[in-house]
Design a protein around this motif. Structure first.
Motif, PDB file in Angstrom:
ATOM      1  N   ALA A  98     -11.909   6.343  12.220  1.00 14.27           N
ATOM      2  CA  ALA A  98     -11.715   6.689  10.807  1.00 14.27           C
ATOM      3  C   ALA A  98     -11.204   5.460  10.075  1.00 14.27           C
ATOM      4  N   ILE A  99     -11.447   5.430   8.793  1.00 13.31           N
ATOM      5  CA  ILE A  99     -11.010   4.319   7.941  1.00 13.31           C
ATOM      6  C   ILE A  99     -10.321   4.901   6.715  1.00 13.31           C
ATOM      7  N   ILE A 100      -9.261   4.244   6.279  1.00 18.26           N
ATOM      8  CA  ILE A 100      -8.644   4.637   5.011  1.00 18.26           C
ATOM      9  C   ILE A 100      -9.548   4.145   3.884  1.00 18.26           C
ATOM     10  N   THR A 101     -10.079   5.090   3.122  1.00 21.21           N
ATOM     11  CA  THR A 101     -11.012   4.741   2.041  1.00 21.21           C
ATOM     12  C   THR A 101     -10.379   4.827   0.655  1.00 21.21           C
ATOM     13  N   GLU A 102      -9.224   5.475   0.553  1.00 17.82           N
ATOM     14  CA  GLU A 102      -8.512   5.528  -0.725  1.00 17.82           C
ATOM     15  C   GLU A 102      -7.017   5.554  -0.455  1.00 17.82           C
ATOM     16  N   ASP A 103      -6.265   4.884  -1.310  1.00 20.58           N
ATOM     17  CA  ASP A 103      -4.803   4.913  -1.245  1.00 20.58           C
ATOM     18  C   ASP A 103      -4.281   5.270  -2.626  1.00 20.58           C
ATOM     19  N   GLN A 104      -3.782   6.504  -2.743  1.00 20.25           N
ATOM     20  CA  GLN A 104      -3.269   6.984  -4.020  1.00 20.25           C
ATOM     21  C   GLN A 104      -1.751   6.856  -4.128  1.00 20.25           C
ATOM     22  N   GLY A 105      -1.136   6.202  -3.157  1.00 17.19           N
ATOM     23  CA  GLY A 105       0.313   6.051  -3.165  1.00 17.19           C
ATOM     24  C   GLY A 105       0.992   7.156  -2.373  1.00 17.19           C
ATOM     25  N   THR A 106       0.928   8.377  -2.900  1.00 13.69           N
ATOM     26  CA  THR A 106       1.551   9.505  -2.200  1.00 13.69           C
ATOM     27  C   THR A 106       0.608  10.116  -1.162  1.00 13.69           C
ATOM     28  N   THR A 107      -0.679   9.793  -1.274  1.00 17.32           N
ATOM     29  CA  THR A 107      -1.657  10.285  -0.309  1.00 17.32           C
ATOM     30  C   THR A 107      -2.667   9.184   0.010  1.00 17.32           C
TER      31      THR A 107
END
Length: 217
Positions: A98-107
């Motif tokens: 898996a890859i982190i595709t978005e970083d919204q700060g809290t999620t």
């Protein structure tokens, strides 16, 4: 590239209870089920005692609500037994990239490459699936970070018993505080699978579609 193997490690159950959102969601379902059971019984009792005995709602209403409450209780009891412990889950489901595709700060959003076949020996049918979760312990939040997960398959339709309808990525980082174990899991994922996932994640339409369910490649 076709191999989907289980990554075996000693799960820290206390740590998993704190971080594993799949298990936390299950506990929330159990609490909701118990609450529905209690509310149904209270409502059934109120109808029994306060509705005119000559009314058909006196029996039908109280019996129906009581039966509904009992059914909710039985489902509530069955859910955690069916899910099993964190160790059971990691031991029963294959390792996946898996890859982190978005970083919204809290999620953060995890996008995983998964095999939708129930039988891992069959030729893989690859798909993307995404999960929005809180930032992972012992893992950088940076977009593009590689995250080893267990691909937890669930639900099959009567028409298609050989394929999972839903698959939830369960990060190895939810099961252990040891960074070395996480690094070992990351290294155990075949490089070709990482490359296939990275190529797919460059297509924004696939990533967005994977938030709604399994997206075939």
């Amino acid at each position: 590239m076709n191999e989907m193997k289980v990554f075996t490690f000693d799960v820290d159950e206390a740590y998993a209870k704190q971080h594993n959102e799949l298990q936390r969601n299950t506990r929330s379902l159990v609490i909701s089920g118990v609450a529905l059971f209690v509310i149904s019984l209270v409502a059934a009792a109120l109808i029994w005692f306060f509705v005119d005995p000559s009314s058909h709602w006196h029996v039908l209403g109280s019996a129906g609500l009581a039966l509904f409450g009992v059914m909710m209780l039985l489902v509530t009891i069955a859910i955690p037994r069916a899910l099993g412990s964190a160790q059971d889950l990691y031991s029963a489901h294959p390792l996946a990239p898996a890859i982190i595709t978005e970083d919204q700060g809290t999620t953060v959003t995890l996008t995983a490459l998964v095999n939708t076949n129930v039988d891992p020996e069959d030729r893989p049918r690859w798909a993307l699936t995404s999960l929005v979760t809180k930032p992972l312990p012992n893992t950088a939040d940076t977009v593009g970070t590689k995250v080893p997960v267990a691909a937890v398959g669930a639900q099959r339709t009567a028409q298609e018993q050989k394929r999972w309808k839903t698959i939830t990525p369960m990060p190895i980082a939810w099961g252990t505080p040891d960074p070395q174990v996480i690094a070992s899991a990351r290294g155990a994922v075949p490089q070709e699978q990482w490359r296939k996932l990275e190529r797919a994640c460059k297509r924004e339409e696939l990533v967005q579609a994977s938030k709604k369910g399994l997206t075939q490649l």
